[in-house]
Structures are given as structure tokens and as C-alpha cells.
Design a protein around this motif. Structure first.
Motif, PDB file in Angstrom:
ATOM      1  N   ARG A  71      -6.629  15.584 -11.226  1.00  0.00           N
ATOM      2  CA  ARG A  71      -6.570  15.031  -9.872  1.00  0.00           C
ATOM      3  C   ARG A  71      -6.866  13.535  -9.861  1.00  0.00           C
ATOM      4  N   GLY A  87      -3.699   9.838 -10.597  1.00  0.00           N
ATOM      5  CA  GLY A  87      -3.211   8.826  -9.660  1.00  0.00           C
ATOM      6  C   GLY A  87      -4.165   7.657  -9.527  1.00  0.00           C
ATOM      7  N   SER A  88      -5.463   7.962  -9.478  1.00  0.00           N
ATOM      8  CA  SER A  88      -6.449   6.875  -9.378  1.00  0.00           C
ATOM      9  C   SER A  88      -6.434   6.001 -10.632  1.00  0.00           C
ATOM     10  N   GLY A 126      -3.373   3.990 -10.548  1.00  0.00           N
ATOM     11  CA  GLY A 126      -3.441   3.081  -9.411  1.00  0.00           C
ATOM     12  C   GLY A 126      -4.310   1.867  -9.703  1.00  0.00           C
TER      13      GLY A 126
END
Length: 213
Positions: A94, A97-98, A101
Motif C-alpha cells: 500500500r 504509491g507513496s 510519489g
């Protein structure tokens, strides 16, 4: 998840190269080697209105560190599984993406920062002119060639140049006197005296042109 571990490891490696760039540019700015273009209306510092903070490079540095932390964790934990029944990957993934990013945000800051700086040629020239010991290398090289050719007085070139240059500042005049004190032929002595810290670049210009084609 082996392919993911390999991918995140490669991105993390790239992040660290970019992190090194951001840190180096920050330090070059602090020394005045690079100058930043002020943004109209921007606050440079809460107490020093003249200051232009290298904020984009600082943001890039911080975001790259965060990205590397997450990517390294992902690359490590995703290849581990207790008896093939470990479902911790459902939680760690999860954060993909961070992790990416933060890396993308760092890239945007780094590109913006690079577009807003320019070389401070006056500061560079002054720094070069204050470091004539740079010419210790070509002088040594010429002395070694003369020694191999059998010319007397050219022995121990490293030690002779070290005695002249180590531990204190020297000037152009000091370098010229040293060259005059050695039995160079007239052409070699003239060629060495024509060198300056600014002009002694060897094949650097050609190499840059070659690698940027």
C-alpha cells in the motif's frame, strides 16, 4: 515479488545518485559557485531579505530520503515470506504509491532548481586564480619526461613540487620562479609558464562535447 524488489532497488539506487547531486549543488550554492535566480515576491529568509534559499534542492533531498526509506523497506520485506503463508505484503504494498510519489516530487524539485541556477563565473575565476598549486600536476609531468630523457636536476619531481606547494598558498610568480630554477629547455619552460589554473583543463572540453552528443 522478486521483480518488484529488483525494480525498487534500482529506483532507490537512482534516488541516491540524485540525492548526491542535490547535496553537491546546495554546497556549491552556499560557496557562491552557482547563483540562484530570485523569484519575484518570494521570501528568501525570515530575517535576511537578501537571501535566496536553495529550497528546491532541500525539498529534493528530503523527498529522496523518504522515497529511499520506503523503497528499501519494500525491496527487503516483499521477498520474505514465513513458510509461504506471510501476508504482510498486502500492507507494505500500500506504500508503493507513496514511495514513487516522493521520488517524483523530488525529481520535479530538482529539475526546477537546476533550471533556476547559473554558474557564477566571477567566483569560479577568482577561486581558480587563488589556487596556483593546481599546476603542480603538469609541472611534475614535464619534469618526469625530462628525467627520462636524461636531463640532470629533474630527479624526485614529486618531492620538489611538494616542497614548493604543500601547506601554504602560492602565486603565479612563485610558480614561474620554480620553473626558472629548473633546467627546462626554453620551449618547455615557456609552455609551462603559459598555463594558468583556468586554462589547464586538458581534454575536458572535448570530453564534455563527446559525452553530450
Amino acid at each position: 515479488h522478486d521483480w518488484q524488489a529488483e525494480l525498487y532497488g534500482a529506483i532507490s539506487h537512482t534516488n541516491r545518485i540524485l540525492h548526491n547531486l542535490a547535496v553537491d549543488i546546495w554546497m556549491y550554492i552556499s560557496r557562491g559557485v552557482f547563483a540562484q535566480e530570485p523569484v519575484k515576491g518570494a521570501t528568501g529568509s525570515s530575517t535576511m531579505p537578501h537571501k535566496v534559499n536553495p529550497i528546491r534542492f532541500e525539498n529534493a533531498e528530503a523527498n529522496l530520503e523518504l522515497s529511499c526509506s520506503l523503497l528499501d523497506t519494500l525491496a527487503t520485506t516483499l521477498v520474505e515470506s514465513r513458510w509461504q503463508r506471510d501476508l504482510t505484503d498486502s500492507t507494505t504494498q500500500r506504500n508503493i504509491g507513496s514511495a514513487l510519489g516522493y521520488s517524483l516530487l523530488a525529481l520535479n524539485n530538482l529539475l526546477g532548481g537546476l533550471q533556476a541556477i547559473h554558474p557564477n563565473t566571477h567566483a569560479m575565476a577568482a577561486e581558480l586564480d587563488g589556487n596556483w598549486e593546481v599546476l603542480g600536476e603538469p609541472i611534475q609531468t614535464a619534469m618526469r619526461a625530462e628525467e627520462l630523457a636524461g636531463r640532470p636536476g629533474m630527479d624526485h619531481p614529486y618531492e620538489q613540487v611538494k616542497a614548493l606547494m604543500r601547506g601554504h598558498a602560492i602565486s603565479q610568480r612563485d610558480v614561474e620562479r620554480f620553473i626558472d630554477s629548473l633546467p627546462f629547455d626554453e620551449q618547455t619552460a615557456r609552455r609551462l609558464k603559459e598555463l594558468t589554473p583556468d586554462s589547464y583543463v586538458g581534454l575536458a572540453a572535448q570530453l564534455v562535447d563527446y559525452t553530450t552528443r
